[in-house]
Design a protein around this motif. Structure first.
Motif, mmCIF file in Angstrom:
data_model
loop_
_atom_site.group_PDB
_atom_site.id
_atom_site.type_symbol
_atom_site.label_atom_id
_atom_site.label_comp_id
_atom_site.label_asym_id
_atom_site.label_seq_id
_atom_site.Cartn_x
_atom_site.Cartn_y
_atom_site.Cartn_z
ATOM 1 N N HIS A 199 0.862 -1.174 0.000
ATOM 2 C CA HIS A 199 0.000 0.000 0.000
ATOM 3 C C HIS A 199 0.900 1.225 0.000
ATOM 4 C CE1 HIS A 199 -2.952 2.973 1.201
ATOM 5 N NE2 HIS A 199 -3.915 2.067 1.169
ATOM 6 N N ARG A 200 0.657 2.166 -0.888
ATOM 7 C CA ARG A 200 1.585 3.294 -1.047
ATOM 8 C C ARG A 200 1.668 4.184 0.184
ATOM 9 N NH1 ARG A 200 -1.584 7.217 -5.369
ATOM 10 N NH2 ARG A 200 -3.407 7.696 -4.052
ATOM 11 N N GLU A 201 0.648 4.145 1.056
ATOM 12 C CA GLU A 201 0.645 5.023 2.222
ATOM 13 C C GLU A 201 0.875 4.266 3.524
ATOM 14 O OE1 GLU A 201 -3.068 7.034 2.093
ATOM 15 O OE2 GLU A 201 -2.566 8.223 0.316
ATOM 16 N N ARG A 202 1.214 2.990 3.428
ATOM 17 C CA ARG A 202 1.356 2.185 4.646
ATOM 18 C C ARG A 202 2.607 1.324 4.595
ATOM 19 N NH1 ARG A 202 -4.807 -0.181 4.863
ATOM 20 N NH2 ARG A 202 -5.883 1.835 4.892
ATOM 21 N N GLY A 203 3.040 0.956 5.789
ATOM 22 C CA GLY A 203 4.145 0.020 5.911
ATOM 23 C C GLY A 203 3.599 -1.381 6.098
ATOM 24 N N GLY A 204 4.118 -2.090 7.106
ATOM 25 C CA GLY A 204 3.603 -3.411 7.419
ATOM 26 C C GLY A 204 4.278 -4.536 6.666
ATOM 27 N N LEU A 205 3.632 -5.693 6.684
ATOM 28 C CA LEU A 205 4.224 -6.915 6.137
ATOM 29 C C LEU A 205 4.548 -6.805 4.655
ATOM 30 C CD1 LEU A 205 5.005 -9.904 6.408
ATOM 31 C CD2 LEU A 205 2.604 -10.469 5.977
ATOM 32 N N ALA A 206 3.612 -6.309 3.849
ATOM 33 C CA ALA A 206 3.846 -6.246 2.405
ATOM 34 C C ALA A 206 5.045 -5.370 2.076
ATOM 35 C CB ALA A 206 2.594 -5.720 1.700
ATOM 36 N N ARG A 207 5.205 -4.285 2.817
ATOM 37 C CA ARG A 207 6.360 -3.410 2.571
ATOM 38 C C ARG A 207 7.652 -4.108 2.977
ATOM 39 N NH1 ARG A 207 6.909 1.626 0.952
ATOM 40 N NH2 ARG A 207 4.639 1.888 1.017
ATOM 41 N N ARG A 208 7.631 -4.826 4.059
ATOM 42 C CA ARG A 208 8.823 -5.564 4.487
ATOM 43 C C ARG A 208 9.232 -6.587 3.419
ATOM 44 N NH1 ARG A 208 13.737 -6.106 6.333
ATOM 45 N NH2 ARG A 208 14.147 -8.067 7.428
ATOM 46 N N VAL A 209 8.258 -7.322 2.898
ATOM 47 C CA VAL A 209 8.538 -8.316 1.854
ATOM 48 C C VAL A 209 9.072 -7.632 0.602
ATOM 49 C CG1 VAL A 209 7.495 -10.013 0.304
ATOM 50 C CG2 VAL A 209 6.886 -9.989 2.737
ATOM 51 N N SER A 210 8.459 -6.525 0.232
ATOM 52 C CA SER A 210 8.898 -5.792 -0.959
ATOM 53 C C SER A 210 10.328 -5.297 -0.801
ATOM 54 C CB SER A 210 7.956 -4.620 -1.221
ATOM 55 O OG SER A 210 8.341 -3.909 -2.365
ATOM 56 N N GLU A 211 10.668 -4.809 0.393
ATOM 57 C CA GLU A 211 12.036 -4.328 0.647
ATOM 58 C C GLU A 211 13.039 -5.469 0.534
ATOM 59 O OE1 GLU A 211 11.722 -2.592 4.488
ATOM 60 O OE2 GLU A 211 10.959 -0.664 3.774
ATOM 61 N N LEU A 212 12.697 -6.625 1.079
ATOM 62 C CA LEU A 212 13.599 -7.773 1.004
ATOM 63 C C LEU A 212 13.819 -8.204 -0.449
ATOM 64 C CD1 LEU A 212 12.264 -9.893 4.015
ATOM 65 C CD2 LEU A 212 14.523 -8.826 3.846
ATOM 66 N N CYS A 213 12.745 -8.189 -1.236
ATOM 67 C CA CYS A 213 12.874 -8.559 -2.656
ATOM 68 C C CYS A 213 13.726 -7.533 -3.406
ATOM 69 C CB CYS A 213 11.496 -8.671 -3.294
ATOM 70 S SG CYS A 213 10.511 -10.050 -2.673
ATOM 71 N N ALA A 214 13.502 -6.254 -3.114
ATOM 72 C CA ALA A 214 14.270 -5.190 -3.784
ATOM 73 C C ALA A 214 15.765 -5.345 -3.512
ATOM 74 C CB ALA A 214 13.769 -3.828 -3.339
ATOM 75 N N GLN A 215 16.098 -5.793 -2.312
ATOM 76 C CA GLN A 215 17.509 -6.003 -1.973
ATOM 77 C C GLN A 215 18.105 -7.142 -2.786
ATOM 78 O OE1 GLN A 215 17.448 -6.599 2.280
ATOM 79 N NE2 GLN A 215 16.671 -4.530 2.680
ATOM 80 N N ARG A 216 17.253 -8.002 -3.354
ATOM 81 C CA ARG A 216 17.718 -9.097 -4.225
ATOM 82 C C ARG A 216 17.606 -8.721 -5.698
ATOM 83 N NH1 ARG A 216 17.028 -10.001 1.185
ATOM 84 N NH2 ARG A 216 18.017 -11.966 1.784
#
Length: 297
Positions: A199-216
């Motif tokens: 969600h563009r205005e929220r953090g949470g689980l989906a953002r954490r997963v997205s950040e981990l993928c971006a690091q790969r």
């Protein structure tokens, strides 16, 4: 305006049927009691008692007034007891918010501990996104919240207590190639469709997963149907894609789904409990019990 003392005097006279026994029970002089009742009747505009040669008898208006006043005093006594319970952390209502990625089973032992220790406690649960929880806590609409990190919103007025992080799992449909694997890495999922999205205005689980993928070096591919709630587990079970979820949420997946642990050392999801600065005794006690049961970061 009628005072609470006058009302209690009136009720005692009505209970004992006369001014003399009521005055003795109240430890006041009879003339003083009579004056208080006369003043109450003057303020009300109708007589409460018929004065008899021996004692008194309620008038019809007095009988109705007595019935209503008894109910009001019961409410006042109940309010006072409830207030004491809340002030002392011995009862009352605890308004608890939780993220959808922190399901009730994750903190159910704490709820049961609290209910066993505080018989007059009632817990009001509501599910809300982590960002929305912070706003609700700041507005005084809840007593504490269980959030999934990261959060984008700054809330300096709130107290944040990090909890032990959870390992992340991949949930895949029945028959998926992950069923043959003891574990996998995030990089191996680059071509898989994900049933969750940030969600563009929220953090949470989906953002954490997205950040981990971006690091790969990749952005999660979106499945045809997505959800930011626990409904994503149903989407996985329907064969629409995969989801990366914490251990506690992975346990809620359908038995037919594949649960595969991620072997990346940083494949962890952080969570925290949040309190207002002026937290209630019940909220503080809940945090103490929760920290002792799940541990801290």
């Amino acid at each position: 305006m009628s005072s609470l003392r006058q009302i209690r005097y009136f009720l005692k006279v009505a209970e004992l049927g006369g001014f003399t026994p009521a005055a003795d029970a109240l430890f006041i002089a009879q003339p003083a009691l009579s004056r208080q009742i006369a003043q109450l009747e003057s303020e009300l505009g109708f007589p409460l008692f018929e004065r008899l040669p021996r004692g008194v008898r309620l008038t019809p208006g007095g009988a109705l007034y007595r019935t209503r006043m008894l109910a009001i005093l019961d409410q006042l006594d109940a309010a006072a007891e409830a207030g004491r319970d809340v002030a002392l952390g011995a009862g009352g209502v605890l308004r608890l918010l939780h993220s959808s990625s922190i399901p009730v089973p994750a903190f159910l032992p704490t709820l049961q501990h609290m209910l066993a220790a505080i018989p007059r406690l009632r817990i009001d649960l509501d599910r809300l996104s982590s960002e929305q929880q912070l706003a609700a806590l700041e507005a005084g609409q809840a007593d504490l919240g269980l959030i999934r990190l990261p959060v984008l919103r700054r809330a300096p007025s709130l107290q944040v207590f990090p909890l032990a992080a959870e390992a992340l799992y991949v949930i895949a449909p029945s028959g998926h190639w992950l069923a043959a694997e003891a574990g996998t890495t995030l990089a191996a999922l680059a071509q898989e469709p994900f049933v969750s999205a940030v969600h563009r205005e929220r953090g949470g689980l989906a953002r954490r997963v997205s950040e981990l993928c971006a690091q790969r070096g990749f952005v999660p591919r979106l499945a045809p149907v997505i959800s930011r709630k626990t409904a994503m587990l149903d989407l996985v079970a329907a064969g629409l894609g995969i989801a990366i979820v914490p251990a506690g949420l992975a346990e809620m997946a359908a038995p037919s789904c594949v649960r595969c642990p991620l072997t990346d050392p940083d494949a962890m999801a952080e969570r925290a409990v949040v309190l207002p600065a002026a937290a209630t005794p019940l909220a503080r006690r809940f945090v103490e019990v929760l920290l002792s049961e799940v541990g801290t970061k």
